[in-house]
Design a protein around this motif. Structure first.
Motif, PDB file in Angstrom:
ATOM      1  N   PHE A 105       0.835  -1.199  -0.054  1.00  0.00           N
ATOM      2  CA  PHE A 105       0.079   0.067  -0.062  1.00  0.00           C
ATOM      3  C   PHE A 105       0.631   1.277   0.044  1.00  0.00           C
ATOM      4  O   PHE A 105       2.046   1.375   0.069  1.00  0.00           O
ATOM      5  N   ARG A 106       0.270   2.561  -0.156  1.00  0.00           N
ATOM      6  CA  ARG A 106       0.972   3.595  -0.173  1.00  0.00           C
ATOM      7  C   ARG A 106       1.643   4.096   0.902  1.00  0.00           C
ATOM      8  O   ARG A 106       2.787   4.409   0.976  1.00  0.00           O
ATOM      9  N   ALA A 107       0.822   3.820   2.061  1.00  0.00           N
ATOM     10  CA  ALA A 107       1.120   4.088   3.393  1.00  0.00           C
ATOM     11  C   ALA A 107       1.342   2.711   4.107  1.00  0.00           C
ATOM     12  O   ALA A 107       0.399   1.884   4.257  1.00  0.00           O
TER      13      ALA A 107
ATOM     14  N   LYS B  68      -7.469  -1.145  16.074  1.00  0.00           N
ATOM     15  CA  LYS B  68      -8.187   0.200  16.064  1.00  0.00           C
ATOM     16  C   LYS B  68      -7.589   1.255  15.675  1.00  0.00           C
ATOM     17  O   LYS B  68      -7.845   1.954  15.014  1.00  0.00           O
ATOM     18  N   LEU B  69      -6.401   1.406  16.231  1.00  0.00           N
ATOM     19  CA  LEU B  69      -5.460   2.532  15.971  1.00  0.00           C
ATOM     20  C   LEU B  69      -5.063   2.525  14.516  1.00  0.00           C
ATOM     21  O   LEU B  69      -5.058   3.679  13.935  1.00  0.00           O
TER      22      LEU B  69
ATOM     23  N   GLY C 117      -5.879   4.992   9.282  1.00  0.00           N
ATOM     24  CA  GLY C 117      -5.981   4.899   7.671  1.00  0.00           C
ATOM     25  C   GLY C 117      -5.035   3.896   7.111  1.00  0.00           C
ATOM     26  O   GLY C 117      -4.927   3.887   5.818  1.00  0.00           O
ATOM     27  N   PHE C 118      -4.574   3.020   7.836  1.00  0.00           N
ATOM     28  CA  PHE C 118      -3.520   1.808   7.109  1.00  0.00           C
ATOM     29  C   PHE C 118      -4.184   0.780   6.884  1.00  0.00           C
ATOM     30  O   PHE C 118      -5.390   0.373   7.428  1.00  0.00           O
TER      31      PHE C 118
ATOM     32  N   VAL D 251       3.314   9.573   7.828  1.00  0.00           N
ATOM     33  CA  VAL D 251       3.234   8.697   6.548  1.00  0.00           C
ATOM     34  C   VAL D 251       1.939   8.684   5.807  1.00  0.00           C
ATOM     35  O   VAL D 251       1.951   8.639   4.741  1.00  0.00           O
ATOM     36  N   ARG D 252       0.915   8.505   6.593  1.00  0.00           N
ATOM     37  CA  ARG D 252      -0.554   8.600   5.809  1.00  0.00           C
ATOM     38  C   ARG D 252      -0.486  10.082   5.410  1.00  0.00           C
ATOM     39  O   ARG D 252      -1.099  10.027   4.105  1.00  0.00           O
ATOM     40  N   LYS D 253      -0.214  11.056   5.751  1.00  0.00           N
ATOM     41  CA  LYS D 253      -0.384  12.619   5.016  1.00  0.00           C
ATOM     42  C   LYS D 253       0.507  12.369   3.749  1.00  0.00           C
ATOM     43  O   LYS D 253       0.135  12.968   2.819  1.00  0.00           O
TER      44      LYS D 253
END
Length: 403
Positions: A12-14, A56-57, A62-63, A391-393
């Protein structure tokens, strides 16, 4: 090796590399259990609760490549090797067993720790049951079935209990005549494990392998060359390890994704084990090792530049570990976006693609896990969360709308 379809599939991207910081309650309970002061049932109950929370975290952040944080492990390599017939854990190994110039052995020794879990071959190696399925089945129970294919498991490297031991110490000569015989049975054991895990629904595998990164280390290579016991060169040994990996994954189904994380270490005080760019090993790593994805450390100059990515073929992916998991200071988002795009330019230079096409085979992550050793490092829980958000951002800026 053809990769599984990239759309909504791993990598995945992140991404993150699997191990996440433990709570104080989990660490205290494990230490008490290890000392015989708490029953296994109490430890398992704390593990279950904390795994639920960390899953949950990850979902909230968004991972998609969710792990259990490696919460049921003391060290990143987990329980696979001691569970094999023919492998025996040694509680108090003799120091003469080890190649002391192997980077993690040197680091453990200098810090006053024993060299991690020590498992030796004492008989013919045979797979007699998975030690990972219970962990994975619990992880599956926490997400909808539609997300099972995204869940990531991080098994031990197949070469882990070979490089660290002196020549002739990894197995008895009356059991295996040579490395090739030993590696053949190791490969059969991994084939059996991967088949069982696949049948349990696993589709996303990330081998954790500091050993491959050690072949980039001038200090390790110098130590190897000075060792009179060694019978072949580091180049030859790297070829043998590549063949071992390829045998381990030779029978995986077409929809199972396999990758390898080259780690330079992340010890309790955020110490790394080894240094050196990928230049020395790039050709064999990217072109001869049958992996879909490479999770590479790129948070500091100890990993060298992006130039070796010119050797990455068009059918393979790279996750760029430009965010450090070792220290709490947050990286500059704009700088990290620029670094990912710089890496894509080097990939494109090697393949003749345009930058956009090269970026389509990239993702971003921290360079290592946050708790390869269960005690963690110099980063606190709130720091880890901030790093994962970053990372997600970054991923959302470069690849908007993609997982």
């Amino acid at each position: 090796m053809s990769p599984p379809s990239r759309h909504c599939n791993p990598p995945f991207r992140a991404e993150h590399l699997g191990s996440l910081l433990r709570t104080e309650k989990l660490l205290e309970t494990r230490h008490a259990w290890e000392g015989g002061k708490k029953p296994a049932e109490e430890l398992e109950a704390v593990e279950d609760a904390d795994v639920k929370d960390i899953v949950k975290l990850q979902l909230d952040l968004g991972f998609h490549a969710i792990t259990d944080g490696e919460y049921r492990r003391h060290m990143f390599w987990g329980s696979f090797w001691p569970g094999l017939e023919g492998m025996t854990e040694i509680e108090h190994p003799d120091a003469d067993l080890f190649r002391m110039y192997i980077p993690d052995i040197a680091a453990f020794t200098e810090e006053g720790y024993k060299p991690g879990e020590t498992v030796l071959c004492t008989g013919k190696i045979r797979h007699v049951g998975s030690t990972y399925t219970a962990q994975f089945d619990f992880l599956k129970s926490l997400v909808p079935q539609s997300k099972w294919k995204d869940l990531k498991l991080t098994p031990a490297a197949p070469n882990w209990y070979h490089l660290r031991y002196k020549e002739g110490k990894a197995y008895p000569k009356h059991v295996y005549k040579n490395d090739d015989e030993y590696f053949a049975d190791v490969a059969k054991a991994y084939q059996a494990e991967l088949k069982i895990l696949y049948d349990h629904g696993l589709r996303n595998v990330q081998f954790d392998d500091p050993n491959l990164a050690y072949f980039c280390s001038e200090a390790m290579i110098e130590g190897w060359n000075k060792d009179p016991l060694n019978t072949y060169s580091t180049d030859k040994l790297l070829e043998k390890y590549t063949d071992l990996y390829n045998a381990c994954v030779a029978e995986i189904p077409s929809d199972m994704h396999v990758g390898v994380h080259l780690c330079r270490g992340n010890f309790v005080n955020s110490r790394h084990f080894s240094e050196g760019g990928y230049d020395r090993i790039a050709t064999i790593l990217f072109q001869k090792l049958n992996m879909h994805t490479y999770y590479l450390e790129y948070d500091t100059d100890r990993a060298g530049g992006f130039e070796p990515l010119q050797h990455l073929p068009k059918n393979k992916n790279v996750i760029l570990g430009v965010i450090t998991s070792k220290f709490p200071e947050l990286e500059d988002e704009d700088e990290m976006v620029a670094r990912v795009k710089e890496a894509a330019k080097w990939i494109a230079k090697g393949t003749g693609e345009i930058e956009k096409e090269a970026l389509a085979r990239c993702g971003v992550s921290p360079q290592c896990g946050f708790a390869s050793h269960s005690s963690g490092n110099a980063v606190k829980m709130e720091d880890m969360i901030a790093k994962l958000k970053l990372v997600r951002k970054i991923a959302d800026r470069i690849w908007p709308g993609e997982p």
